[in-house]
Design a protein around this motif. Structure first.
Motif, PDB file in Angstrom:
ATOM      1  N   ASN A   6       1.031  -0.959   0.022  1.00  0.00           N
ATOM      2  CA  ASN A   6      -0.307   0.212  -0.445  1.00  0.00           C
ATOM      3  C   ASN A   6       0.953   1.436  -0.108  1.00  0.00           C
ATOM      4  O   ASN A   6      -0.032   2.358  -0.807  1.00  0.00           O
ATOM      5  CB  ASN A   6      -0.551  -0.296   1.445  1.00  0.00           C
ATOM      6  CG  ASN A   6      -2.084  -1.083   0.504  1.00  0.00           C
ATOM      7  OD1 ASN A   6      -2.226  -1.015   0.076  1.00  0.00           O
ATOM      8  ND2 ASN A   6      -2.568  -1.902   1.756  1.00  0.00           N
ATOM      9  N   LYS A   7       2.237   1.931   0.872  1.00  0.00           N
ATOM     10  CA  LYS A   7       2.938   2.472   0.930  1.00  0.00           C
ATOM     11  C   LYS A   7       3.843   2.519  -0.597  1.00  0.00           C
ATOM     12  O   LYS A   7       4.025   3.796  -1.298  1.00  0.00           O
ATOM     13  CB  LYS A   7       3.954   2.267   1.314  1.00  0.00           C
ATOM     14  CG  LYS A   7       5.282   3.322   1.767  1.00  0.00           C
ATOM     15  CD  LYS A   7       6.676   2.770   2.900  1.00  0.00           C
ATOM     16  CE  LYS A   7       7.437   4.102   2.783  1.00  0.00           C
ATOM     17  NZ  LYS A   7       7.904   3.502   3.864  1.00  0.00           N
ATOM     18  N   ASP A   8       3.224   2.161  -0.889  1.00  0.00           N
ATOM     19  CA  ASP A   8       4.433   1.484  -2.366  1.00  0.00           C
ATOM     20  C   ASP A   8       3.131   2.234  -4.053  1.00  0.00           C
ATOM     21  O   ASP A   8       3.750   2.386  -4.633  1.00  0.00           O
ATOM     22  CB  ASP A   8       5.284   0.618  -3.680  1.00  0.00           C
ATOM     23  CG  ASP A   8       6.220   0.379  -2.676  1.00  0.00           C
ATOM     24  OD1 ASP A   8       6.670   1.568  -2.334  1.00  0.00           O
ATOM     25  OD2 ASP A   8       6.845  -1.288  -2.537  1.00  0.00           O
ATOM     26  N   GLY A   9       1.928   2.395  -3.219  1.00  0.00           N
ATOM     27  CA  GLY A   9       1.179   2.779  -4.223  1.00  0.00           C
ATOM     28  C   GLY A   9       0.045   1.812  -5.059  1.00  0.00           C
ATOM     29  O   GLY A   9      -0.599   1.674  -6.050  1.00  0.00           O
ATOM     30  N   LEU A  10       0.759   0.433  -4.804  1.00  0.00           N
ATOM     31  CA  LEU A  10       0.049  -0.561  -5.964  1.00  0.00           C
ATOM     32  C   LEU A  10      -1.434  -1.320  -5.551  1.00  0.00           C
ATOM     33  O   LEU A  10      -1.137  -0.424  -3.862  1.00  0.00           O
ATOM     34  CB  LEU A  10       0.961  -2.032  -5.485  1.00  0.00           C
ATOM     35  CG  LEU A  10       2.176  -2.053  -5.462  1.00  0.00           C
ATOM     36  CD1 LEU A  10       3.341  -3.162  -5.395  1.00  0.00           C
ATOM     37  CD2 LEU A  10       2.256  -1.584  -7.467  1.00  0.00           C
ATOM     38  N   SER A  11      -1.978  -1.947  -6.179  1.00  0.00           N
ATOM     39  CA  SER A  11      -3.360  -1.775  -5.524  1.00  0.00           C
ATOM     40  C   SER A  11      -4.220  -2.719  -6.412  1.00  0.00           C
ATOM     41  O   SER A  11      -3.438  -3.588  -7.213  1.00  0.00           O
ATOM     42  CB  SER A  11      -4.449  -0.551  -6.667  1.00  0.00           C
ATOM     43  OG  SER A  11      -4.404  -0.409  -7.155  1.00  0.00           O
ATOM     44  N   ASN A  12      -5.011  -3.238  -6.118  1.00  0.00           N
ATOM     45  CA  ASN A  12      -5.906  -4.871  -6.130  1.00  0.00           C
ATOM     46  C   ASN A  12      -5.974  -4.272  -8.040  1.00  0.00           C
ATOM     47  O   ASN A  12      -5.887  -3.485  -8.783  1.00  0.00           O
ATOM     48  CB  ASN A  12      -7.211  -5.030  -5.637  1.00  0.00           C
ATOM     49  CG  ASN A  12      -6.784  -5.396  -4.479  1.00  0.00           C
ATOM     50  OD1 ASN A  12      -6.210  -6.210  -4.610  1.00  0.00           O
ATOM     51  ND2 ASN A  12      -7.520  -4.850  -3.241  1.00  0.00           N
TER      52      ASN A  12
END
Length: 66
Positions: A6-12
Motif C-alpha cells: 500500500n505504501k508503494d501505491g500498488l492496488s488490486n
C-alpha cells in the motif's frame, strides 16, 4: 507486507464493467494477499478441469506458511 504494497501505491486489479462502471483498484487487504498467494501456480502446481497436478516449475510460496 500489506504496508509495503500500500505504501508503494500498488492496488488490486481494476476493471470497467460492460455498463461502464469502474470496479476494484482499492488497497490490498490481508484476504486479497492470501487469495493471490494460494494460487496453485505460486505453489508449484497447476489446475486443469478441476484437478490439481504437480507442475514442472518451482514453487514461489511454501504451502506451510498458510
Amino acid at each position: 507486507m500489506l504496508e509495503v504494497l500500500n505504501k508503494d501505491g500498488l492496488s488490486n486489479k481494476q476493471w470497467i464493467t460492460q455498463k461502464g462502471n469502474s470496479r476494484g483498484g482499492g488497497k490490498f487487504h490481508k484476504k486479497s494477499v492470501l487469495t493471490i498467494l494460494k494460487n496453485h501456480t505460486y505453489l508449484g502446481k497447476y489446475e486443469f478441469e478441476g484437478n490439481v497436478y504437480e507442475g514442472k516449475h518451482d514453487q514461489i510460496v511454501r504451502a506451510e506458511h498458510f
